[in-house]
Design a protein around this motif. Structure first.
Motif, PDB file in Angstrom:
ATOM      1  N   ASN A   1       0.736  -1.103  -0.046  1.00  0.00           N
ATOM      2  CA  ASN A   1       0.044   0.129   0.050  1.00  0.00           C
ATOM      3  C   ASN A   1       0.905   1.180  -0.004  1.00  0.00           C
ATOM      4  N   LYS A   2       1.222   1.806  -1.081  1.00  0.00           N
ATOM      5  CA  LYS A   2       2.047   2.847  -1.291  1.00  0.00           C
ATOM      6  C   LYS A   2       1.812   4.240  -0.964  1.00  0.00           C
ATOM      7  N   VAL A   3       0.598   4.481  -0.900  1.00  0.00           N
ATOM      8  CA  VAL A   3       0.109   5.729  -0.481  1.00  0.00           C
ATOM      9  C   VAL A   3      -0.866   5.626   0.803  1.00  0.00           C
ATOM     10  N   GLY A   4      -0.880   4.666   1.629  1.00  0.00           N
ATOM     11  CA  GLY A   4      -1.604   4.517   2.714  1.00  0.00           C
ATOM     12  C   GLY A   4      -3.224   4.801   2.705  1.00  0.00           C
ATOM     13  N   LEU A   5      -3.725   4.273   1.676  1.00  0.00           N
ATOM     14  CA  LEU A   5      -5.109   4.127   1.359  1.00  0.00           C
ATOM     15  C   LEU A   5      -5.884   3.125   2.533  1.00  0.00           C
ATOM     16  N   LYS A   6      -7.101   3.705   2.682  1.00  0.00           N
ATOM     17  CA  LYS A   6      -8.006   2.689   3.361  1.00  0.00           C
ATOM     18  C   LYS A   6      -9.309   2.108   2.587  1.00  0.00           C
ATOM     19  N   LEU A   7      -9.092   0.889   2.193  1.00  0.00           N
ATOM     20  CA  LEU A   7     -10.082   0.114   1.335  1.00  0.00           C
ATOM     21  C   LEU A   7     -11.330   0.045   2.374  1.00  0.00           C
ATOM     22  N   VAL A   8     -12.720   0.367   1.869  1.00  0.00           N
ATOM     23  CA  VAL A   8     -13.932   0.285   2.439  1.00  0.00           C
ATOM     24  C   VAL A   8     -14.755  -0.457   1.611  1.00  0.00           C
ATOM     25  N   PRO A   9     -14.875  -1.894   1.798  1.00  0.00           N
ATOM     26  CA  PRO A   9     -15.727  -2.791   0.882  1.00  0.00           C
ATOM     27  C   PRO A   9     -17.191  -2.616   1.094  1.00  0.00           C
ATOM     28  N   LEU A  10     -18.031  -2.246   0.048  1.00  0.00           N
ATOM     29  CA  LEU A  10     -19.305  -2.106   0.048  1.00  0.00           C
ATOM     30  C   LEU A  10     -20.128  -2.974  -0.683  1.00  0.00           C
ATOM     31  N   GLU A  11     -21.186  -3.229  -0.680  1.00  0.00           N
ATOM     32  CA  GLU A  11     -21.942  -4.072  -1.622  1.00  0.00           C
ATOM     33  C   GLU A  11     -22.282  -3.066  -2.936  1.00  0.00           C
ATOM     34  N   ASN A  12     -22.053  -3.862  -4.117  1.00  0.00           N
ATOM     35  CA  ASN A  12     -21.607  -3.057  -5.586  1.00  0.00           C
ATOM     36  C   ASN A  12     -22.497  -1.997  -5.662  1.00  0.00           C
ATOM     37  N   ALA A  13     -24.105  -2.173  -5.527  1.00  0.00           N
ATOM     38  CA  ALA A  13     -25.069  -1.054  -5.975  1.00  0.00           C
ATOM     39  C   ALA A  13     -24.791   0.137  -5.122  1.00  0.00           C
ATOM     40  N   GLN A  14     -23.908   0.011  -3.707  1.00  0.00           N
ATOM     41  CA  GLN A  14     -23.741   1.076  -2.930  1.00  0.00           C
ATOM     42  C   GLN A  14     -22.598   2.124  -3.303  1.00  0.00           C
ATOM     43  N   GLY A  15     -21.825   1.803  -4.474  1.00  0.00           N
ATOM     44  CA  GLY A  15     -20.858   2.630  -4.676  1.00  0.00           C
ATOM     45  C   GLY A  15     -21.154   4.195  -5.069  1.00  0.00           C
ATOM     46  N   PRO A  16     -22.208   4.331  -5.809  1.00  0.00           N
ATOM     47  CA  PRO A  16     -22.489   5.888  -5.918  1.00  0.00           C
ATOM     48  C   PRO A  16     -22.507   6.383  -4.514  1.00  0.00           C
ATOM     49  N   ARG A  17     -23.273   5.833  -3.770  1.00  0.00           N
ATOM     50  CA  ARG A  17     -23.804   6.469  -2.447  1.00  0.00           C
ATOM     51  C   ARG A  17     -22.526   6.745  -1.673  1.00  0.00           C
TER      52      ARG A  17
ATOM     53  N   PHE B   1     -12.893   8.373  -2.553  1.00  0.00           N
ATOM     54  CA  PHE B   1     -13.042   8.026  -3.798  1.00  0.00           C
ATOM     55  C   PHE B   1     -13.783   6.626  -3.800  1.00  0.00           C
ATOM     56  N   ALA B   2     -14.365   6.387  -4.792  1.00  0.00           N
ATOM     57  CA  ALA B   2     -15.069   5.040  -4.926  1.00  0.00           C
ATOM     58  C   ALA B   2     -15.192   4.289  -6.447  1.00  0.00           C
ATOM     59  N   ALA B   3     -14.654   3.288  -6.353  1.00  0.00           N
ATOM     60  CA  ALA B   3     -14.539   2.461  -7.521  1.00  0.00           C
ATOM     61  C   ALA B   3     -16.050   1.696  -7.946  1.00  0.00           C
ATOM     62  N   VAL B   4     -16.573   2.270  -8.974  1.00  0.00           N
ATOM     63  CA  VAL B   4     -18.072   2.098  -9.208  1.00  0.00           C
ATOM     64  C   VAL B   4     -18.238   1.190 -10.454  1.00  0.00           C
ATOM     65  N   GLN B   5     -18.882   0.256 -10.376  1.00  0.00           N
ATOM     66  CA  GLN B   5     -19.026  -0.626 -11.520  1.00  0.00           C
ATOM     67  C   GLN B   5     -19.931   0.074 -12.398  1.00  0.00           C
ATOM     68  N   GLY B   6     -19.805   0.145 -13.796  1.00  0.00           N
ATOM     69  CA  GLY B   6     -20.111   0.841 -14.723  1.00  0.00           C
ATOM     70  C   GLY B   6     -21.639   0.756 -15.035  1.00  0.00           C
ATOM     71  N   ASN B   7     -22.418  -0.010 -14.689  1.00  0.00           N
ATOM     72  CA  ASN B   7     -23.837   0.087 -14.706  1.00  0.00           C
ATOM     73  C   ASN B   7     -24.470   0.899 -13.631  1.00  0.00           C
ATOM     74  N   PHE B   8     -23.895   0.665 -12.468  1.00  0.00           N
ATOM     75  CA  PHE B   8     -24.321   1.655 -11.263  1.00  0.00           C
ATOM     76  C   PHE B   8     -23.951   2.921 -11.541  1.00  0.00           C
ATOM     77  N   ALA B   9     -22.860   3.371 -11.979  1.00  0.00           N
ATOM     78  CA  ALA B   9     -22.505   4.764 -12.368  1.00  0.00           C
ATOM     79  C   ALA B   9     -23.332   5.307 -13.283  1.00  0.00           C
ATOM     80  N   ILE B  10     -23.669   4.418 -14.270  1.00  0.00           N
ATOM     81  CA  ILE B  10     -24.654   5.278 -15.344  1.00  0.00           C
ATOM     82  C   ILE B  10     -25.813   5.393 -14.462  1.00  0.00           C
ATOM     83  N   PHE B  11     -26.398   4.306 -13.950  1.00  0.00           N
ATOM     84  CA  PHE B  11     -27.790   4.653 -13.086  1.00  0.00           C
ATOM     85  C   PHE B  11     -27.837   5.904 -12.280  1.00  0.00           C
ATOM     86  N   ALA B  12     -26.655   6.072 -11.581  1.00  0.00           N
ATOM     87  CA  ALA B  12     -26.387   7.056 -10.646  1.00  0.00           C
ATOM     88  C   ALA B  12     -25.896   8.570 -11.419  1.00  0.00           C
ATOM     89  N   LYS B  13     -25.991   8.458 -12.760  1.00  0.00           N
ATOM     90  CA  LYS B  13     -25.936   9.678 -13.503  1.00  0.00           C
ATOM     91  C   LYS B  13     -24.309  10.124 -13.480  1.00  0.00           C
TER      92      LYS B  13
END
Length: 272
Positions: A168-184, A191-203
């Motif tokens: 972990n080169k920058v000391g980030l903290k991962l926060v695991p969430l259910e896929n659909a919760q990414g945009p929220r 930051f959030a890594a958001v799956q494409g379909n949920f990103a589009i749905f959240a505009k």
């Protein structure tokens, strides 16, 4: 008199033959989760199927697990919401036999933020929300690795965990969430890594992502059906409708789909 009677009989037979030849309406039940796939379907696939006499019934599910269960149980005929790696993982874990019959245009996973305008001067301990299922967690970790933030070891997609981050080169903290919760999660996480379909749905716009995954074929979404039904007429008609020239023109002619990864059947010589 006999001639008129014979002609009348021939005409009646022709009318009956035409009536029997007319396509009978067949109900087709298709499942989706939040995202762009139902709109893709309505835009260019549904019209092709309706020409063949299908009546489409749409079913929307909150999660992919529910959508897959519905296909396996026979409650719906097919679903459109997952890539092959996730599908294989689902089958392995649930002892099911779902298969993909055709790929569909798919938005890539991306890294988004509401709190940061760039990736500079990030303080140690900044948070990154990531999917909590192993397959999509691996996709998110690969994005973070491409940014130089972490280093991961290669593992089977179904076995990936946070422990696969070996540096972990920058000391980030991962926060695991259910896929659909990414945009929220963008309201709280840096930051959030958001799956494409949920990103589009959240505009969320693909063009606004700090980074997009380098999507390869196994991660392009597919239409899934039960293996025992993949040779049935409806499955062949579904695949043919997606591969149709009219569907390809509908997608290419709509700027909404800019940035989507397109299946191989979108031939290069039809781009213009």
């Amino acid at each position: 008199m006999l001639k008129r009677l014979f002609s009348s009989l021939l005409l009646s037979a022709a009318v009956i033959g035409i009536a029997h030849a007319a396509p009978q309406e067949r109900e087709l039940k298709i499942g989706f989760v939040p995202g762009p796939y139902i709109d893709e379907f309505k835009l260019g696939v549904q019209p092709e199927l309706e020409k063949k006499g299908y009546k489409i019934r749409f079913y929307e599910f909150t999660t992919g697990l529910e959508a897959n269960s519905a296909v396996f149980k026979g409650d719906i005929d097919a679903n459109v919401m997952q890539h092959t790696v996730f599908l294989d993982s689902y089958n392995e874990r649930n002892k099911t036999d779902l298969v993909g019959i055709v790929q569909v245009p798919t938005p890539p996973m991306g890294l988004y933020s509401k709190k940061h305008k760039d990736l500079k001067n990030l303080k140690k301990g900044f948070t990154v929300a990531v999917p909590n299922d192993p397959v999509n967690l691996q996709r998110a970790l690969r994005i973070l690795q491409r940014l130089g933030w972490i280093r991961i070891r290669e593992n089977k997609p179904v076995d990936v965990t946070e422990l696969d981050v070996v540096e972990n080169k920058v000391g980030l903290k991962l926060v695991p969430l259910e896929n659909a919760q990414g945009p929220r999660a963008l309201d709280d996480a840096d930051f959030a890594a958001v799956q494409g379909n949920f990103a589009i749905f959240a505009k969320l716009k693909l063009s606004e992502a700090f980074a997009l995954e380098e999507m390869t074929s196994p991660y392009i979404n597919v239409v899934a059906v039960k293996k025992t039904r993949q040779a049935e007429t409806y499955a062949r008609d579904l695949a043919q409708a997606y591969r149709s020239e009219s569907f390809q023109k509908a997608i290419r002619g709509n700027r909404f789909y800019d940035g989507f990864t397109l299946p191989d059947y979108f031939a290069a010589d039809k781009r213009n």
